[in-house]
Design a protein around this motif. Sequence first.
Motif, short mmCIF file in Angstrom:
data_model
loop_
_atom_site.label_atom_id
_atom_site.label_comp_id
_atom_site.label_asym_id
_atom_site.label_seq_id
_atom_site.Cartn_x
_atom_site.Cartn_y
_atom_site.Cartn_z
N PRO A 109 0.80 -1.23 0.00
CA PRO A 109 0.00 0.00 0.00
C PRO A 109 0.83 1.29 0.00
CG PRO A 109 -0.78 -1.52 1.69
CD PRO A 109 0.48 -2.09 1.13
N ILE A 110 2.09 1.19 0.42
CA ILE A 110 2.91 2.40 0.47
C ILE A 110 3.72 2.64 -0.81
CG2 ILE A 110 3.07 2.37 2.98
CD1 ILE A 110 5.92 1.21 2.66
N ASP A 111 3.62 1.71 -1.77
CA ASP A 111 4.35 1.87 -3.03
C ASP A 111 3.78 3.01 -3.86
OD1 ASP A 111 6.07 -0.19 -2.46
OD2 ASP A 111 4.97 -1.69 -3.61
N ASP A 112 4.67 3.67 -4.58
CA ASP A 112 4.24 4.75 -5.47
C ASP A 112 3.61 4.14 -6.73
OD1 ASP A 112 6.57 5.02 -7.77
OD2 ASP A 112 7.30 4.21 -5.87
N PRO A 113 2.85 4.93 -7.49
CA PRO A 113 2.16 4.41 -8.68
C PRO A 113 3.10 3.74 -9.71
CG PRO A 113 1.27 6.54 -8.11
CD PRO A 113 2.45 6.31 -7.21
#
Length: 115
Positions: free
Chosen positions: A88-92
């Motif tokens: 969930p904390i990954d960038d697009p």
Amino acid sequence: MQLFPKNIKYTNTEKDVIHYIEHHINDIDNLTITDLAKESHTSNATIIRLSHKVNCNGFKDLKVKIIKERENNHYLDNNVDFSFPFSPIDDPATIKNSIANLYLYYVIKLIPLKS
């Protein structure tokens, strides 16, 4: 490389060509048979014999198969976690790459490409 099976007996000069190819895999796109012979300190005939030994029609066919294998391995080298391909904390951009890797893994690994 899978293109050069270990169960085939290669001459020392053929091994020199294979060694050069494996260590300069990213340079193969622009190499001619003469360039490869010069760089691997072998001859055009050695490269042609090696090509036939691995069931290729000649150097151009060998080169195409090397490039295909390199591109396929590029995607297979990525570790794909099927349970959690991204967090969930990954960038697009990371999420996009993870999904693309997951898809390519499925397409390349589970549904083998026809040569």
